[in-house]
Design an enzyme around this catalytic site. Structure first.
Site, mmCIF file in Angstrom:
data_model
loop_
_atom_site.group_PDB
_atom_site.id
_atom_site.type_symbol
_atom_site.label_atom_id
_atom_site.label_comp_id
_atom_site.label_asym_id
_atom_site.label_seq_id
_atom_site.Cartn_x
_atom_site.Cartn_y
_atom_site.Cartn_z
ATOM 1 N N HIS A 277 11.690 126.149 11.650
ATOM 2 C CA HIS A 277 12.126 126.097 10.251
ATOM 3 C C HIS A 277 11.068 126.630 9.278
ATOM 4 O O HIS A 277 11.428 127.230 8.272
ATOM 5 C CB HIS A 277 12.593 124.688 9.887
ATOM 6 C CG HIS A 277 13.891 124.341 10.554
ATOM 7 N ND1 HIS A 277 13.965 123.512 11.653
ATOM 8 C CD2 HIS A 277 15.159 124.772 10.325
ATOM 9 C CE1 HIS A 277 15.233 123.427 12.055
ATOM 10 N NE2 HIS A 277 15.975 124.179 11.265
ATOM 11 N N ASP A 301 21.904 120.662 9.395
ATOM 12 C CA ASP A 301 20.987 119.575 9.765
ATOM 13 C C ASP A 301 19.991 119.248 8.659
ATOM 14 O O ASP A 301 19.263 118.270 8.742
ATOM 15 C CB ASP A 301 20.256 119.911 11.078
ATOM 16 C CG ASP A 301 19.565 121.272 11.017
ATOM 17 O OD1 ASP A 301 19.104 121.658 9.930
ATOM 18 O OD2 ASP A 301 19.486 121.948 12.063
ATOM 19 N N ASP A 321 27.951 124.599 4.734
ATOM 20 C CA ASP A 321 28.157 124.371 6.167
ATOM 21 C C ASP A 321 29.606 123.957 6.345
ATOM 22 O O ASP A 321 30.126 123.136 5.594
ATOM 23 C CB ASP A 321 27.203 123.289 6.687
ATOM 24 C CG ASP A 321 27.185 123.249 8.214
ATOM 25 O OD1 ASP A 321 26.156 123.623 8.797
ATOM 26 O OD2 ASP A 321 28.206 122.858 8.815
ATOM 27 N N ASP A 355 33.910 127.549 4.492
ATOM 28 C CA ASP A 355 33.766 128.683 5.388
ATOM 29 C C ASP A 355 32.822 129.698 4.726
ATOM 30 O O ASP A 355 33.085 130.160 3.609
ATOM 31 C CB ASP A 355 35.159 129.275 5.598
ATOM 32 C CG ASP A 355 35.174 130.359 6.652
ATOM 33 O OD1 ASP A 355 35.883 130.172 7.638
ATOM 34 O OD2 ASP A 355 34.507 131.391 6.459
ATOM 35 N N ALA A 356 31.719 130.028 5.379
ATOM 36 C CA ALA A 356 30.695 130.861 4.753
ATOM 37 C C ALA A 356 31.233 132.238 4.333
ATOM 38 O O ALA A 356 30.889 132.743 3.261
ATOM 39 C CB ALA A 356 29.511 131.027 5.699
ATOM 40 N N ASP A 373 21.499 130.795 8.654
ATOM 41 C CA ASP A 373 21.084 130.092 9.867
ATOM 42 C C ASP A 373 22.322 129.683 10.667
ATOM 43 O O ASP A 373 22.647 128.513 10.794
ATOM 44 C CB ASP A 373 20.238 128.871 9.471
ATOM 45 C CG ASP A 373 19.537 128.243 10.671
ATOM 46 O OD1 ASP A 373 19.509 128.876 11.735
ATOM 47 O OD2 ASP A 373 19.050 127.107 10.532
#
Lengths: 510, 549
Positions: A277, A301, A321, A355-356, A373
């Protein structure tokens, strides 16, 4: 009570062998209980809670069975064998049933405690019935002594066999079915031991054969059941597991701390996630002109956000996300929230479960820094997120002096794939800067910096980093010969070359 | 289900789909499952049949004067109107008998997705110029030109991977050629065929014209190539020694896909054209352009050129007659028979030949000689809304999903191009079935004698061969029966005299339709629409226009 009040006929029962059945019954009973407890911890996480509740319910159910035994008045031997066959079947199918129901629906806990109740009650019925069958054959003090001795010896045998031999060698599904078979075989055997007391032993033997056949078929199909259940996938203890409409989320805890798996693929291991990260976030931040508005795509996360929040001047972080189950876990599950520094609860952070692709296509706000990511492109759906179309949309949402970073799989293990991502980003009109870092849990990992125009490092790194400093930062973009650039096709929606390349490359390592 | 009905159903499935579908249908309990709710949605040809009625249809007393009437709002009629509007013609009416514009490129929409009712893709053009490129540029889909001068298209409009898959004996395979289990000889023949098509796609005549081009008009008319028109595609394959069943399947599939006819009923020129004109130009093609609503997107773009009130739907034109001062166009509103009349300076009849021969009054008494040469393939198109993406073993769900052992064309997935990260959830499957045997009249009777229950049984039997549980996810089925969906390029038709004769204007009446191109394709419809419109513009006088062709 008429049955029992009559003088017992002198029957040539083979008492010692009947005590042996007690041993087997006790072993089987405890094995079922251990299977359920293990499975519950494995699938639901939190082993202390799962084992306590399973053992508690199981013992209570045995009490229920013992109490119910008083309602059995006639044909004690017949009932005893029937109960034994029922335990064999119910206990034998426990593990397959629980695995299947966990994957199938929301009633898992009902099935879990239901099967504990049924198996416990049936086991609880057995001993009182046997005691009553033998009470006129053996003196009471000997009877109690023998039965309970064999019962507890069986328990010890089970508790030693289970962790040392059964789980490592057979796995839960096979253990469950195998002990069902043993239990059923003892049931069949007792039709001979108790033959003088049985009105129609032939029919009982037929039932026993039926139960054995079913369990045997189950054992033959155990591999497929196991595959379905993903059993044995995780080396460490599962502390959380859930299935969302999008993915299966599993959090494990081992000697090296937490690991997160999505659909069985490792997302991070606590022991070295800081390397991943820090390398993901800080090179982009160091080059971006401003940090006011940051977008994170994927990364539910919260660990990338933790790194972002180290920077002064971050006003908003928008985390997109798809899966609310993931962001909720990262926000509310204490150990995970502690690991990400409660980043998703920070007032500057907005979590968007969307939804990206759609998020990029439908909005118009521009961002100073974007962290992309996503999971690796191992299917056509994910492949869409690595196309010129996607990067074109990304560019339309970036400030002219902004910087994006894209996690781009391993340039060592999937070298062609890594350079395909880089070529695709460049084909979308970006200036690119590929780099890599060693993350032991993953291997050598790759990233691509993308900016509308070339960007140099303009900011010093924030304090408190464990992996990066100015010197390391400048070394990340050196690629040794075995990871060096390969000419690559551009990944587009209408060719999806990356998905095919990626699959071929990773197949060599698995 | 009564025994007699079951027997009939069995015969129906056998006849339309073949034995494999019936056995799959029985295995899946298909014969006894509940019927999927739905309906036949074809209305227009019912209205169109009023043209054949004995009683004359009412005529309006007063005729509204207009510069141009375009009859038919399919791809050809709308292309004509688009061209006319582009030249500044304002006094314009477009009359369409159906409930909406588009013809066989019509589309529908429900809560799940838009979906096509017919034509659903356009092969990406391989060079610049021509009306189709103009249209696509106007839509913002052309992103540039590559080093070889070939246009590049916006990625999101090109069919995304996985594009095609083929179902064979329980598994889905990549692509449309069945490679699994192919013998060495099969693969050698495939390679030889591909090399031959590649060479033909590059072949040019003495004047520099491509041997096979889009539209047909632009290609060579040298005897070297046009001689191929006298053979059937099947005869050509035989003559060239192509015996591989898999290759013949592929070619037959191509012929049914683009022309609605078996390889035995299609001219070898057309069969080769399919592989060499649009598909085979080396690495030149960018693939297919497609949208959830199929070519309905192109129709909508053409329609944008029209002003308010210029398009009338449910307008059944029944008489087009040269009169003093122009051409009288008589129409009635479908259903109500309310008349409307126009006195046009010029008319574009953008309808197929058999309709033109009925509405153009001078032709009613003396049918034109070219008429019998124009034959049309019937099609059935079904849109099935399902609650879940269908899956299957092998290659994942693609855009085009074809069943090797079925006579249907398989299905396309309406949501394939959707810009979402996650694939799944409800979608609409568009299922295609050409009635491809040589006798088109018998085929049309076969189409029209089957009702909703029959088509429901056929669609579900066909799909359940590959998706056993499709009945569980099926929510609604709508079926469109196209009596005359595609002009059929039978041997001798493309380079015979009739096609050329039919395109010649009759006074102030001009003709447009894909059937004049001989191939029922958007490019042909667009070309002939624009061509007819430019004839009209020349006839109207005014400032000379640069051609869009």
């Amino acid at each position: 009570m008429a049955d029992e009040a009559a003088p017992a006929p002198e029957l040539p029962l083979r008492r010692e062998l009947l005590f042996l059945t007690v041993l087997v019954i006790a072993t089987c009973g405890l094995v079922y209980e251990l299977i359920v407890g293990t499975l519950a911890s494995y699938l639901l996480g939190d082993s202390v809670t799962q084992f306590s509740t399973v053992i508690g319910v199981y013992l209570f159910s045995m009490g229920v069975g013992a109490w119910l035994s008083r309602f059995v008045e006639r044909g004690l031997a017949q009932r005893f064998v029937e109960v034994e066959l029922a335990v064999a079947f119910a206990g034998g199918v426990t593990a397959p049933l629980l695995f299947v129901s966990f994957n199938a629906g929301p009633f898992f806990r009902v099935v879990l405690y239901g099967s504990v109740l049924v198996v416990g009650a049936l086991v609880g019925l057995e001993i009182p019935l046997l005691l009553r069958i033998l009470k006129d054959q053996v003196r009471f003090k000997d009877l109690v002594a023998h039965v309970l001795t064999f019962d507890y010896v069986g328990a010890l045998a089970a508790s030693l066999l289970f962790p040392l031999v059964l789980v490592p060698k057979l796995g839960l599904v096979r253990t469950s079915l195998l002990f069902g078979l043993i239990n059923g075989a003892v049931g069949l055997w007792s039709t001979w031991l108790l033959e003088p007391l049985l009105p129609s032993p032939g029919r009982l033997r037929l039932k026993a054969a039926g139960v054995l056949l079913l369990l045997f078929m189950g054992l033959a199909a155990a591999d497929r059941i196991t595959d379905y259940a993903e059993e044995g996938m995780y080396a460490d203890e599962v502390v959380h597991a859930s299935s969302s409409p999008y993915q299966r989320i599993v959090l494990t805890r081992g000697k090296r701390g937490f690991s997160l798996f999505l659909n069985g693929n490792l997302q991070f291991a606590a022991v070295d996630e800081y390397r991943y990260h820090e390398a993901l976030v800080h090179p982009a931040m160091a080059r971006a002109a401003r940090h006011a508005h940051v977008l994170v795509l994927g990364g539910g996360d919260g660990l990338a956000v933790r790194e972002l929040l180290r920077w002064q001047g971050v006003e908003t972080v928008t985390l997109v996300d798809l899966d609310p189950a993931m962001t909720k876990l990262a926000t509310e599950y204490e150990e995970l929230a502690a690991l990400n520094g409660h980043s998703l609860s920070d007032r500057r952070v907005r979590v968007v479960n969307a939804d990206a692709l759609q998020f990029l296509a439908e909005g118009d706000a521009r961002y100073d820094v974007v962290v992309v990511d996503f999971p690796d492109p191992n299917n056509f759906s994910l492949g869409k997120l690595y196309t010129t179309r996607f990067y074109g949309l990304l560019k339309s949402r970036m400030a002219p002096d902004g910087v994006a970073v894209i996690q781009s799989t391993s340039p060592l293990m999937a070298r062609q794939s890594f350079w395909c991502v880089e070529a695709t980003v460049a084909a979308a009109g970006f200036w690119t800067a590929p780099y890599h870092a060693l993350v032991p849990s993953f291997g050598e990992w790759g990233y691509v910096l993308a900016a509308p125009s070339p960007r140099e490092v303009v900011h010093a790194l924030p304090p408190g980093l464990r992996f990066l400093d100015a010197q390391v930062l400048s070394s990340l973009s050196d690629f040794p010969p075995d990871m060096a650039r390969l000419p690559s096709e551009v990944n587009r929606l209408n060719n999806q070359v990356l998905v095919r390349t990626y699959e071929e490359e990773w197949r060599r390592w698995n | 289900m009564a025994a007699l009905e079951l027997m009939r159903r069995r015969e129906l499935i056998h006849a339309f789909l073949g034995a494999a579908a019936w056995s799959a249908c029985q295995k899946g309990g298909g014969a006894e499952r509940p019927q999927v709710p739905g309906a036949l949605v074809d209305r227009a040809f019912e209205w169109g049949h009023a043209l054949r009625g004995a009683a004359p249809l009412p005529r309006a007393q007063a005729l509204e004067p207009v510069d141009v009437v375009v009859v038919g709002a399919g791809a050809a009629g709308l292309s004509a109107a688009w061209r006319l509007a582009g030249a500044g013609v304002r006094s314009l009416r477009v009359l369409e008998v159906d409930e909406g514009p588009g013809g066989t490129a019509r589309s529908g929409r429900n809560a799940v997705s838009a979906f096509p009712w017919g034509a659903h893709y356009l092969p990406a053009p391989t060079r610049e110029g021509g009306p189709v490129m103009r249209l696509l540029s106007g839509m913002g889909l052309v992103t540039g030109v590559d080093d070889a001068g070939r246009p590049r298209f916006a990625e999101q409009a090109l069919v995304r991977e996985p594009d095609e898959r083929l179902f064979y004996r329980g598994t889905w395979y990549d692509g449309l050629y069945l490679r699994a289990g192919a013998s060495g000889e099969d693969l050698r023949q495939l390679q030889r065929f591909e090399q031959a098509m590649d060479a033909l796609s590059k072949a040019r005549d003495g004047q520099g014209r491509k041997a096979f081009d889009v539209p047909l008009e632009r290609g060579s008319d040298d005897a070297e190539w046009t001689a191929l028109d006298r053979l059937s595609m099947e005869e050509w394959l035989h003559q060239e020694g192509y015996t591989s069943p898999r290759l013949r399947w592929l070619v037959d599939y191509a012929c049914r896909d683009d022309f609605g006819a078996d390889a035995a009923a299609v001219s070898a020129y057309a069969g080769i054209w399919y592989f060499a004109a649009r598909h085979g130009e080396g690495t030149g093609s960018d693939g297919y352009l497609t949208w959830p609503e199929g070519n309905g997107r192109l129709v909508a773009e053409l329609q944008r050129a029209l002003g308010p009130g210029q398009l009338a739907t449910r307008a059944l034109v029944h008489a087009v007659e040269p009169v003093d001062g122009g051409v009288a166009v008589h129409a009635v509103e479908a259903g109500t028979e309310r008349p409307a009349g126009y006195l046009a300076r010029r008319v574009v009849l953008a309808v197929p030949r058999f309709v033109a021969a009925r509405v153009y009054v001078p032709w009613r008494q003396a049918p034109p000689a070219f008429l019998p040469a124009f034959q049309y393939t019937p099609w059935a198109v079904a849109n099935l809304t399902v609650s879940e993406h269908p899956g299957g073993r092998g290659v994942p769900l693609a855009w085009d999903n074809v069943l090797y052992e079925s006579k249907s064309m398989g299905y396309v997935v309406a949501t394939h191009q959707r810009e979402r990260m996650v694939d799944g959830g409800p979608t609409v499957l568009t299922w295609y079935y050409p009635l491809s045997a040589p006798d088109v009249k018998a085929e049309r009777e076969r189409l029209l004698s089957s009702g909703y229950a029959d088509w429901e049984a056929l669609v579900m039997a066909d799909l359940s061969a590959a998706h056993r549980d499709i009945g569980r996810t099926a929510e609604r089925l709508e079926v469109m029966r196209w009596g005359h969906a595609m002009v059929r390029p039978r041997p001798g038709f493309l380079f015979g005299p009739e096609r050329r004769a039919a395109a010649v204007p009759a006074g102030a009446v001009h003709f447009a339709h894909s059937d004049l191109g001989g191939l029922a394709l958007f490019e042909e419809a667009c070309h002939h629409g624009v061509r007819a419109a430019e004839e009209v513009l020349a006839g109207l006088g005014g400032r000379p226009q640069e051609t869009w062709l």
